[in-house]
Design an enzyme around this catalytic site. Structure first.
Site, short mmCIF file in Angstrom:
data_model
loop_
_atom_site.label_atom_id
_atom_site.label_comp_id
_atom_site.label_asym_id
_atom_site.label_seq_id
_atom_site.Cartn_x
_atom_site.Cartn_y
_atom_site.Cartn_z
N GLY A 208 68.86 59.62 18.92
CA GLY A 208 68.30 58.57 20.32
C GLY A 208 66.96 58.50 19.46
O GLY A 208 66.19 57.69 18.85
N ASN A 209 66.60 58.06 21.28
CA ASN A 209 65.14 57.80 21.60
C ASN A 209 64.09 58.71 22.76
O ASN A 209 65.22 59.19 22.87
CB ASN A 209 65.12 56.43 21.72
CG ASN A 209 65.79 56.11 23.14
OD1 ASN A 209 65.00 56.29 24.57
ND2 ASN A 209 66.84 55.41 22.95
N TYR A 210 63.07 58.01 22.88
CA TYR A 210 62.41 58.58 23.95
C TYR A 210 62.24 58.66 24.51
O TYR A 210 61.35 58.85 26.29
CB TYR A 210 60.20 58.76 23.00
CG TYR A 210 60.17 59.18 22.18
CD1 TYR A 210 60.26 61.52 22.05
CD2 TYR A 210 59.83 59.12 20.83
CE1 TYR A 210 59.87 61.28 20.15
CE2 TYR A 210 59.42 59.09 19.64
CZ TYR A 210 59.57 60.47 19.78
OH TYR A 210 59.11 61.36 18.01
#
Ligand code: CTP
Length: 404
Positions: A208-210
């Site tokens: 995923g990412n932030y």
């Protein structure tokens, strides 16, 4: 114009609190649904019973009623309102709002609000002119809140100067004017994407990412307030949105692609604020991968570029706005994305700007247009940034970006 609007009226402890009785009467006459939230000291100036009678709603003065255990949700009230109006607001509450001191239900509700906030100060002239008050007002303006400036005149102390809360008639006029000018997307169908995507590796792990989704959610909220019919395709985030937004929750880039492309056909305007994963595992293990060897190689394959596909299919009557998150050669890269994805505007975030990008409640953007110009904005709250982006889209629709 005000008929059917939902206004949260926050009242704090100033003598001007007595003016909220005629203010509520005027709002009710206009067909406004008024929910009153009072600070404890406001109740010394005017009784909740008076205001409950006028507003025909229970007045909230505390988060929790000791007598019967009833709990008032600041989040629910914040989501319910079209506008929050804090009138009168004292120097003390201004300071709390500006600095996030949510020690009462009123300031907690203010901080939970997604809607525009208007504040009408009332205090003695020296308090009003004090550097700390003026600094707090500037902070609130930078959050995108709207000031209903106090009048000059005789104050309760007997002194004469600035500090009298604006008269109820003029407060209602200010709200009416704001609702009138702010319905410029009525009849438009808008698609906004927000948040990250999660790409499954196995049943318990993902890539995923932030992204928190805050920027996309703020854009969706602003469009909805300005009259648009909004569909929000949201990745896995903990944000909530108002009930008039059609929200579709997705997890993966593939699901985001399917849902965005479907809504795209109907949309007049699309803003792709989501941080869509560029790669996804080529195979998803149906069972949890065991740590049986020293290293693990996950083979990734590219996802479909949603914005690019939209750019390919875009009709004359559609406007397409993308985001570019860059760490180097920011403007060149963003301009290349604008062209390669056939967008009308690109909103550039540089990770080199402090307070911009993922996770912050602020952002600093540059809008890159097809005419080759770029428009740099100051660091602002994401709500205020959303308004700037939407103003640029409004001007784009009028073929005039010159006054961004
Ligand atoms: N985007 C998209 N679908 C993808 C990847 C990105 O629609 N699979 C959109 C994003 O929502 C954003 C824009 O493309 O509006 C640019 O995203 P960004 O990650 O900055 O650029 P990429 O095209 O992915 O290029 P790179 O990661 O190489 O910078």
């Amino acid at each position: 114009m005000l008929q059917g609007k939902k206004i949260l009226l926050g009242i704090t402890g100033s003598i001007a609190a007595y003016k909220t009785a005629p203010l509520i009467r005027l709002l009710k006459k206009e067909g406004v649904d008024v929910q009153v939230v009072m600070s404890e000291s406001a109740c010394d100036f005017i009784t909740p019973l008076t205001l409950a009678t006028l507003s025909q709603r229970t007045v909230v003065t505390t988060g929790f009623e000791v007598a019967n255990g009833e709990w008032h949700s600041h989040i629910e009230m914040g989501n319910w309102a079209d506008v929050m109006l804090i009138a009168p607001v004292t120097a003390n509450t201004l300071g709390k709002m500006a600095n996030g001191l949510a020690d009462n239900i009123l300031v907690a509700t203010y901080m939970a609000c997604k809607c525009p906030v208007f504040f009408a100060p009332a205090m003695d002239l020296d308090m009003f002119h004090h550097q700390s008050t003026q600094g707090n007002i500037q902070k609130l303006l930078s959050y995108g809140n709207h000031l209903i400036a106090p009048r000059e005149g005789e104050l309760a102390s007997g002194l004469v100067g600035a500090g009298r809360m604006e008269e109820p008639e003029n407060i209602v006029e200010a709200l009416r004017g704001w609702f009138m000018q702010s319905q410029d997307f009525t009849g438009k169908k808008v698609l906004v994407s927000a948040g990250p995507t999660y790409e499954a590796i196995d049943p318990v792990r993902f890539i995923g990412n932030y992204s928190s989704g805050k920027m996309g959610f703020s854009i969706a909220e602003s469009f909805a307030r300005r009259g648009a019919d909004v569909t929000l395709v949201a990745g896995p985030v903990s944000q909530s949105c108002s009930s008039d937004i059609h929200r579709i929750d997705v997890t993966s880039a593939e699901q985001m692609f399917q849902n965005c492309m479907e809504a795209f056909q109907e949309a007049d305007i699309v803003v792709m604020a989501a941080a869509v994963a560029d790669f996804t595992p080529a195979r998803v293990s149906p069972v949890k991968i065991k740590k049986s060897s020293a290293t693990l190689v996950v083979e990734l394959e590219p996802t479909l570029d949603i914005l690019k596909e939209m750019g390919r299919q875009k009709r004359e009557d559609q406007k397409l706005i993308g985001f570019a998150l860059e760490t180097d050669n920011e403007k060149e890269n963003a301009h290349a994305k604008l062209l390669s994805k056939n967008c009308d505007l690109i909103v550039l975030n540089s990770l080199n700007d402090k307070g911009a990008g993922f996770g912050h409640s602020t952002n600093k953007i540059t809008i890159i247009s097809l005419d080759g110009d770029d428009y740099a904005f100051d660091l602002k709250s994401k709500e205020a940034v959303a308004e700037d982006i939407i103003d640029a889209i409004a001007q784009l629709s009028r073929n005039d970006l010159s006054i961004i």
